[in-house]
Design a protein around this motif. Structure first.
Motif, short mmCIF file in Angstrom:
data_model
loop_
_atom_site.label_atom_id
_atom_site.label_comp_id
_atom_site.label_asym_id
_atom_site.label_seq_id
_atom_site.Cartn_x
_atom_site.Cartn_y
_atom_site.Cartn_z
N GLN A 447 0.79 -1.26 -0.17
CA GLN A 447 0.08 0.10 0.02
C GLN A 447 0.94 1.22 0.16
N PRO A 448 0.76 2.26 -0.98
CA PRO A 448 1.80 3.25 -1.07
C PRO A 448 1.92 4.23 0.36
N ASN A 449 3.14 4.29 0.32
CA ASN A 449 3.56 5.43 1.46
C ASN A 449 4.74 6.16 0.64
N GLY A 450 5.33 6.89 1.47
CA GLY A 450 6.57 7.92 1.16
C GLY A 450 7.52 7.18 0.22
N LEU A 451 7.69 7.99 -1.01
CA LEU A 451 8.48 7.64 -2.02
C LEU A 451 9.55 9.04 -1.80
N ILE A 452 10.96 8.91 -1.61
CA ILE A 452 11.79 9.81 -1.41
C ILE A 452 12.78 9.99 -2.52
N LEU A 453 12.74 11.17 -3.19
CA LEU A 453 14.00 11.35 -4.11
C LEU A 453 14.60 12.72 -3.90
N ALA A 552 12.64 5.40 1.03
CA ALA A 552 11.33 4.90 1.02
C ALA A 552 10.84 5.02 2.47
N TYR A 553 9.86 5.13 2.60
CA TYR A 553 9.11 5.33 4.02
C TYR A 553 7.87 4.20 4.07
N ASP A 554 8.21 2.93 4.90
CA ASP A 554 7.15 2.06 5.13
C ASP A 554 6.49 1.53 3.92
#
Length: 567
Positions: A447-453, A552-554
């Motif tokens: 289930q989508p959570n934080g994507l960090i770039l 990535a976050y969780d």
């Protein structure tokens, strides 16, 4: 060989489908009925191009070929109907914008745009398994598909498949792609210009291979043979190929006790080859028309074309083929490509058509060259090519032991997977250019959570955060702006931009005083200002501040593509 991609089949549902009906013929995974298949043929045109004058005739040819082959192979147990979209699909993007990545990138960008605008396959009730087959007007790199050459510096080089004097589709600048979206119950196929605009022998094999085979889940069959899901495109026309018996059985096809007698089947046996295969200028050229010996020709019509956008010229004396099986094409005064069309009818009422291609060459190993290339001069084409080629494929450079900062990242088959944990991150092994475009194709596996770039803007580290979940809402922003994070800065927006199991394309365009972010072509962030206002929180720090990074976050993310292009 044409490069192909069979993407992960775990795609998120865009619309709730009815339970798959009980049927004898099923998709490769057994989920959906393929008793009936409907292929939507779409002519895809970048916004800066004009349509081929005869585009509809070309698509109608592929429509008929797909239907005839499927009928012969499955004998009514699976019925395929193809329909051609009445007008070209004009993209919102230019050729250069569509070519901003590799062949996989252009597949995602093209199919997603067409799928969304047509709301493809979202009917509540379906009468057939839906396949979206897009025939694109461009290749993913500059290529003149009529002359089969690419620009290299100040010259042209041949780019294609020439086997025993016969031309077949298969340019590295072309490429066809397909995927079966199992959760949605639809198929996506893309054939680039090299695979269809010019009728090399085997182009119709490519259309079926990508547009039907892979899109219902069929893999390549091994060992390699002349089957359509194997090497068919390099052997001849689709009518000379077949579907492997083992693959048919897996789909649920019940073989009849006695195989049908195809000895008099015109579709299966009609051929039309130039003689010689590689004629010279001012040499007599004929077209050898071949039908089963049990059949007698009633009519024959042959047309040729020496310019991709030129008129089809009727060949006088085509009726001579009725007795001799040979049509005199005359002589060509210069080296040139030639496309041809042959339509025949036999006295028992069968009709068939074949499109083909050959090149008149002054020397057998030297192709003719165009005066212009895609409407541009050679010099301007070389400049255009140079502008799209400095891209760095970062995934090929990553060393997990060296670049991993936090979390158990995995790299396999050219894809990078993040762990499901808080604060996972990995550095990209290349210093950030002063100004650049970062392209990421990422698929949330959870289930989508934080994507960090992680970004580098004029010497200042910051990050782009997308789909950060807080309660029942999802947010995105640049962190930090004026010391403020996603919860309270001027770039914060509220929107879920990802779906579990669905790859999305994220583009971050970074200048010395701006950051623009798009997700699947939609702008979500457009920030302008002094780069000194940007900063990175201690939580996301990485060892080398000159480098970009992923985080990535969780949520586990699968990165199908990560590339950096200097601007």
């Amino acid at each position: 060989m044409l490069k192909r991609l069979m993407l992960a089949a775990s795609m998120l549902v865009f619309a709730i489908l009815p339970n798959p009906v009980a049927a004898e013929m099923k998709s490769w995974d057994g989920k959906y009925s393929v008793d009936k298949i409907e292929v939507s043929l779409v002519y895809f045109l970048p916004s800066d191009r004009t349509a081929l004058p005869d585009w509809r005739e070309r698509l109608d040819y592929f429509k008929r070929r797909l239907e005839q082959f499927h009928q012969r192979e499955f004998q009514g147990q699976s019925v395929l109907a193809a329909k051609v979209k009445e007008v070209p699909f004009v993209s919102e993007r230019t050729t250069a914008q569509l070519r901003a990545g590799d062949a996989n990138f252009i597949f995602f960008r093209t199919l997603r745009e067409v799928d969304e605008r047509l709301a493809f396959g979202r009917e509540k009730e379906r009468q057939a398994f839906p396949i979206l087959l897009v025939l694109s007007d461009i290749n993913w790199l500059p290529l003149d598909d009529f002359y089969r050459v690419k620009p290299v510096g100040d010259r042209y080089e041949f780019e294609g498949q020439l086997i025993n004097g016969r031309h077949h589709p298969g340019s590295a600048a072309g490429g066809a792609r397909a995927t079966y979206l199992s959760d949605r119950g639809v198929g996506w196929g893309l054939v680039s210009a090299d695979g269809w605009r010019v009728p090399y022998s085997g182009s119709d094999c490519v259309a079926y291979h990508e547009g039907v085979g892979h899109t219902i889940g069929m893999p390549h069959n091994e060992p390699g043979d002349g089957a359509v899901m194997s090497m068919g495109q390099y052997r001849g026309w689709l009518s000379q190929s077949w579907v492997d018996d083992g693959q048919k059985k897996r789909l649920g096809f019940k073989a009849p006790e006695a195989k049908p007698d195809l000895a008099k089947d015109l579709f299966s046996h009609f051929q039309a080859w130039p003689q010689p295969l590689i004629p010279k200028p001012n040499e007599d050229v004929q077209l050898k028309v071949s039908v089963p010996k049990e059949l007698t020709l009633k009519s024959c019509r042959v047309r040729i074309q020496t310019e991709l956008r030129g008129a089809w010229l009727e060949v006088p004396g085509s009726k001579a083929a009725l007795s001799s099986g040979v049509v005199d094409l005359g002589r060509f005064g210069r080296a040139t490509p030639v496309s041809y069309r042959a339509d025949v009818e036999t006295t028992d009422g069968q009709t068939a058509e074949l499109w083909g291609y050959f090149q008149v060459r002054s020397e057998a190993d030297k192709p003719p060259f165009p005066h212009q290339f895609d409407g541009l001069s050679l010099a301007s084409t070389a400049v255009a090519e140079a502008e799209i080629k400095p891209e760095i494929d970062v995934l090929k450079l990553i060393d997990l032991k060296r670049d991993r900062v936090a979390g158990d990242w995995m790299l396999e088959d050219g894809r990078l997977d993040s762990p499901k944990q808080y604060g996972a991150r990995i550095e990209l092994p290349t210093d950030a250019p002063a100004e650049y475009r970062l392209v990421v194709i990422a698929e949330p596996l959870d289930q989508p959570n934080g994507l960090i770039l992680g970004q580098q803007v004029d010497g200042h580290h910051c990050l782009v955060l997308l789909n950060h979940v807080s309660g029942e809402k999802a947010f995105g922003a640049i962190e930090n702006v004026d010391g403020k994070n996603v919860g309270r800065n001027s770039t914060t927006f509220e929107r879920a931009v990802f779906q579990q199991g669905v790859p999305s394309e994220v583009i971050c365009t970074v200048r010395k005083n701006s950051i623009r972010v798009t997700v699947d072509g939609r702008e979500v962030i457009d920030w302008k200002g002094d780069a000194s206002r940007l900063s990175l929180g201690d939580y996301w720090k990485t060892p080398n501040e000159k480098r970009l990074f992923l985080g990535a976050y969780d949520c586990r993310y699968r990165f199908h593509r990560v590339s950096v292009s200097p601007l």
